[in-house]
Scaffold this active site. Structure first.
Site, PDB file in Angstrom:
ATOM      1  CD1 TRP A 132      -3.303  -0.779   0.715  1.00 12.97           C
ATOM      2  CD2 TRP A 132      -1.967  -2.388   1.482  1.00 12.97           C
ATOM      3  NE1 TRP A 132      -4.034  -1.939   0.764  1.00 12.97           N
ATOM      4  CE2 TRP A 132      -3.242  -2.945   1.229  1.00 12.97           C
ATOM      5  CE3 TRP A 132      -0.953  -3.222   1.964  1.00 12.97           C
ATOM      6  CZ2 TRP A 132      -3.526  -4.292   1.448  1.00 12.97           C
ATOM      7  CZ3 TRP A 132      -1.233  -4.560   2.185  1.00 12.97           C
ATOM      8  CH2 TRP A 132      -2.510  -5.085   1.925  1.00 12.97           C
ATOM      9  CB  CYS A 148      -8.604  -5.241  -0.154  1.00 11.04           C
ATOM     10  SG  CYS A 148      -9.407  -3.818  -0.934  1.00 11.04           S
ATOM     11  CG  HIS A 152     -11.469  -4.365   3.304  1.00 12.96           C
ATOM     12  ND1 HIS A 152     -10.306  -4.625   2.630  1.00 12.96           N
ATOM     13  CD2 HIS A 152     -11.642  -5.407   4.180  1.00 12.96           C
ATOM     14  CE1 HIS A 152      -9.780  -5.757   3.077  1.00 12.96           C
ATOM     15  NE2 HIS A 152     -10.579  -6.250   4.019  1.00 12.96           N
ATOM     16  CG  ASP A 202     -10.393  -9.691   4.630  1.00 14.64           C
ATOM     17  OD1 ASP A 202      -9.703  -9.746   3.598  1.00 14.64           O
ATOM     18  OD2 ASP A 202     -10.698  -8.628   5.207  1.00 14.64           O
ATOM     19  CG  ASN A 211     -23.561  -2.629  13.020  1.00 16.24           C
ATOM     20  OD1 ASN A 211     -23.828  -1.455  12.776  1.00 16.24           O
ATOM     21  ND2 ASN A 211     -24.426  -3.430  13.623  1.00 16.24           N
ATOM     22  CG  ASP A 256     -21.850   2.747  17.529  1.00 17.93           C
ATOM     23  OD1 ASP A 256     -22.324   2.459  16.411  1.00 17.93           O
ATOM     24  OD2 ASP A 256     -22.503   2.727  18.585  1.00 17.93           O
ATOM     25  CD  GLU A 287     -26.209   2.018  10.354  1.00 19.00           C
ATOM     26  OE1 GLU A 287     -26.352   2.134  11.583  1.00 19.00           O
ATOM     27  OE2 GLU A 287     -25.119   1.705   9.823  1.00 19.00           O
ATOM     28  CD  GLU A 325     -27.146  -0.287  14.263  1.00 17.54           C
ATOM     29  OE1 GLU A 325     -25.917  -0.066  14.134  1.00 17.54           O
ATOM     30  OE2 GLU A 325     -27.891   0.451  14.934  1.00 17.54           O
ATOM     31  CE1 TYR A 383     -28.464 -32.867   7.689  1.00 16.79           C
ATOM     32  CE2 TYR A 383     -29.728 -32.211   5.762  1.00 16.79           C
ATOM     33  CZ  TYR A 383     -28.636 -32.851   6.316  1.00 16.79           C
ATOM     34  OH  TYR A 383     -27.721 -33.466   5.511  1.00 16.79           O
TER      35      TYR A 383
END
Length: 781
Positions: A332, A368, A427, A450, A490, A492, A539, A544, A613
């Site tokens: 990078w 990525c 990403h 990832d 997700n 904060d 959101e 959430e 199942y």
């Protein structure tokens, strides 16, 4: 209906000679709902003889009697092998041990094996098969095979030290009948000195490259000979096989996520989403060999290659060059002078072929989207459904806090050395599809993986597979690496200011800072599909917020969100008796307890989803909100109902569902959560023995079944078998209208004394898991 024929399929034979099976007679009656159930045998005989038809055209209360007659003996497939010509006027007996002259793996791309196994797109003419599915092999022998005098078996070996106990040395015996879930071979054709075998494999077989040998020997005595095939066999995962943990039940999705060799990868920003075409090329010349080379280089024991969780985790580590000299070097810096700029690649093929040709020298350079493109290639090549996924405003959490943290000093100046967390414009990682028997039910399906080296997992740069369902609900305690992926989509964004005493105080938070427009290529088109809803609730929704706060409890900063003032309310789900029955509304009871001396209020969010199942959720079929207001120190029950109309066309095998409840108590901020799995019970087949059970004496058994659904069951087939009673056979019933009753009478002659069981099952697409058994004590003659 009048004139309806009853068909019996099976291997039973007529005959009263020693060793032959006794005769079997079957009587079938289908009684529609509301019709008179009993009718005298005279009336039935008269009606049939007179060919009378009822006025009601829907009635088919007709009894057919079917006598199974012994099938004529088919002509032999081959003639007896010619005997050697006599020498000097004397006949000489043909002698010599059986030996294999050649093996044909029938591996042509246009042949039956490659076509049926969906491997005809792979380059070359190797035998490439998928586990859990039969394939054919042809052997040329030095003489005709005789089951009376010859033995023959196949051996498959993979890995440097093949062991039977590890599943890496497979001994494949010859059998009369192939059965699921095991290696076995059956002769299906004989022509002169050639035999064709049908070979079955278990759905959990080790994948990889196998060498094949065939061993022949006399049935009695010594003198075994072994033939080593010059061709190898490649075994892959099988998304078409229901028993394979990578099974994907939608054909269009299989075409997209397994067979499509090109795709789209998204980049840019959430307001300026760009797309580039990527050539995955999983069927291209040399790519399968490169993927198998990566597995070998991983040093993962070959015995572990039967589990896609293990394989995906290893692939995640080997695609990047950190730790283990994997495929691609990440860069990078902006300086790519001694390699290829990441933006210049548009295909996985050149990278993988170059890596393989250099015997494992990492290729320079990648970022990525390149790591993701290669991962898609390798997983699809090995048979694991996979796709590239782009997350915009993607967080990189470095301290497992489950938050994206920004630190300021006393003067609100950024503290650079502490601000290691970051938010990427975008990403790219991967989703792969599999069941997760190692996790609680409901967490199969899409798994995040990832290969971009960001943080170590168990000491190695890798990430996943992490259940997307677990990420969505904040269950970050479930393996593998769920906390990191949760923070990406997700977390904060929390702002901290340093106090004069060196501690930090939270002074601001952003709840919508990360995880926007999560994108992948749509099935069957080049359009972009937004899959944000799979990774997170909307959101600002209460679900959430519950997921975020649930996740934070398992992070390194659980104090970020205020702990509940009390946890005195509980929610659980109970069912009456044996639970809901198929064909009726499903009713459960949600029991709420308030142990506090204060009143409590909450909103409970409920969602019920169809579940395989294996624990894979097919999709939600009902959502609703329930207002709770439990009084002081009380217990009350809420009846939850799923109408038949809402699930009738949604169920899959086993008829299992999962009810998920979540909510938050207003007064205390306590989080309420519960997941309950249940199934819709199907009726049993009722089997009633008729007459005395004595060896050699004919008796009968009545099998009855009532359709519990208000709809017609199509193409109903009964399967009946009793060891020592009668051979297994099928009775084709046909269509059975809603709430009709089927009566089947089996006539048979027991052949063995003692405690015996007559078992029966019903097979049709609309209703599964219907079966019954009767214990029958057979007396000596």
């Amino acid at each position: 209906m009048p004139g309806e024929r009853l068909t019996v399929r099976g291997t039973s034979e007529i005959g009263r000679f020693h060793g032959a099976s006794p005769p079997t007679r079957v009587e079938l009656t289908i009684q529609n709902e509301g019709e008179k159930k009993e009718e005298s045998s005279c009336k039935r005989w008269f009606r049939k003889m007179c060919c009378c038809k009822r006025q009601n055209g829907t009635s088919y209360d007709v009894t057919d009697k079917v006598e199974l007659t012994k099938p004529s003996t088919p002509a032999p497939l081959i003639s007896d092998p010619p005997k050697p010509k006599p020498e000097n006027g004397e006949a000489k007996e043909f002698e010599g041990n059986l030996a294999v002259c050649s093996v044909d793996l029938l591996s042509s791309k246009t042949g039956q094996n490659r076509q049926e196994h969906h491997t005809d797109l792979y380059h070359g003419d190797e035998l490439i098969v998928r586990r859990g599915q039969t394939f054919q092999v042809e052997l040329e022998l030095n003489r005709a095979f005789s089951a009376d005098t010859d033995k023959l078996h196949l051996d498959l070996r993979t890995g440097p030290l093949p062991l039977v106990s590890k599943g890496t040395h497979v001994i494949i015996p010859l059998v009369e009948d192939l059965k699921e879930s095991r290696w076995a071979a059956k002769i299906i054709e004989e022509t002169g000195n050639k035999i064709k075998l049908s070979v079955s494999s278990p759905p959990n077989a080790v994948i990889g490259l196998y060498g094949l040998t065939v061993t022949t020997s006399p049935l009695k005595g010594e003198g075994a000979t072994t033939f080593t095939s010059s061709e190898n066999v490649v075994v892959l995962f099988n998304p078409w096989c229901e028993a394979d943990t990578v099974f994907l039940d939608d054909e269009e999705e299989r075409k997209e996520y397994v067979l499509n060799d090109t795709g789209r990868i998204y980049y840019g920003t959430e307001k300026q989403i760009g797309a580039r075409t990527w050539n995955f090329g999983q069927f291209h010349e040399g790519i399968l060999e490169a993927c198998l080379f990566i597995l070998e280089k991983s040093e993962m024991p070959p015995s572990g290659r039967g589990d896609p969780v293990n394989v995906v985790r290893v692939i995640s580590a080997l695609i990047n060059a950190q730790d283990d000299l994997g495929v691609l070097v990440g860069n990078w810096s902006g300086n790519y002078a001694d390699g290829v700029s990441p933006a210049a690649w548009s295909s996985s093929v050149e990278i993988l072929r170059k890596y393989h040709a250099s015997n494992g020298t990492p290729v320079s350079y990648g970022q990525c989207w390149v790591f993701s493109g290669i991962t898609t290639t390798v997983l699809r090549c090995l048979g694991i459904p996979a796709r590239s996924v782009t997350n915009f405003q993607s967080a990189h959490d470095t301290d497992v806090s489950l938050t994206t943290d920004v630190y300021f000093d006393e003067n609100l100046e950024p503290i650079d050395y502490l601000n290691s967390d970051s938010v990427w414009n975008f990403h790219v990682w991967n989703d792969c599809w599999m069941a997760r028997p190692d996790l609680p039910p409901g967490h199969g399906g899409w798994q995040a993986v990832d290969s971009t080296p960001q943080e170590t997992s168990q000491g190695t740069f890798r990430c996943g597979p992490a259940s997307v369902n677990a990420i969505r609900s904040g269950q970050v305690y479930l393996k593998h690496d769920s906390p990191f992926v949760f923070a990406e989509v997700n977390s904060d964004k929390i702002y901290w200011q340093r106090n004069l005493d060196g501690t930090f105080t939270q002074f601001h938070s952003e709840k919508k800072a990360v995880g926007h427009c999560i994108s992948t290529k749509a099935v069957g088109s080049d359009e972009r599909a937004d899959i944000t809803h799979l990774y997170k609730h909307p959101e600002d929704s209460e679900e959430e917020r519950i997921a975020v706060e649930t996740a934070s409890r398992y992070g390194s900063k659980p104090e970020v969100y205020a702990s509940p003032l009390a946890e005195d309310v509980s929610v659980e789900v109970k069912m009456d008796g044996e639970g809901p029955r198929m064909g009726a509304d499903a009713q459960l009871n949600i029991v709420v307890k308030n142990q506090s001396s204060e009143p409590r209020r909450a909103t409970l969010h409920s969602q019920v989803a169809v579940m395989y199942y294996t624990g894979v959720l097919k999709g939600a079929i009902k959502k609703e909100e329930i207002s709770l207001a439990p009084g002081i120190e009380c217990i009350f029950s809420i009846e939850w109902v799923l109408p038949y109309q809402q699930y009738q066309n949604q169920l899959v095998d086993q008829a299992a569902l999962m009810l998920t409840l979540s909510g938050k108590v207003n007064e205390t901020k306590q989080v309420l959560a519960n997941q309950t799995t249940f199934r819709l019970r199907t009726p049993d087949l009722n089997i009633t023995p008729l007459g005395e059970a004595v060896v050699g004496k004919e008796m009968a058994a009545k099998i009855t079944f009532t359709n519990p659904l208000p709809r017609t069951l199509k193409d109903v087939v009964f399967r009946v078998e009793g060891l020592g009673l009668q051979k297994g056979h099928e009775v084709v019933v046909g269509d059975v209208s809603g709430h009709s009753t089927v009566t089947l009478t089996e006539h048979f002659i027991p052949t063995q004394p003692g405690q015996r069981k007559l078992v029966a099952s019903l097979d049709c697409k609309q209703l599964t898991q219907v079966h019954g058994v009767a214990d029958i004590v057979v007396l000596e003659k």
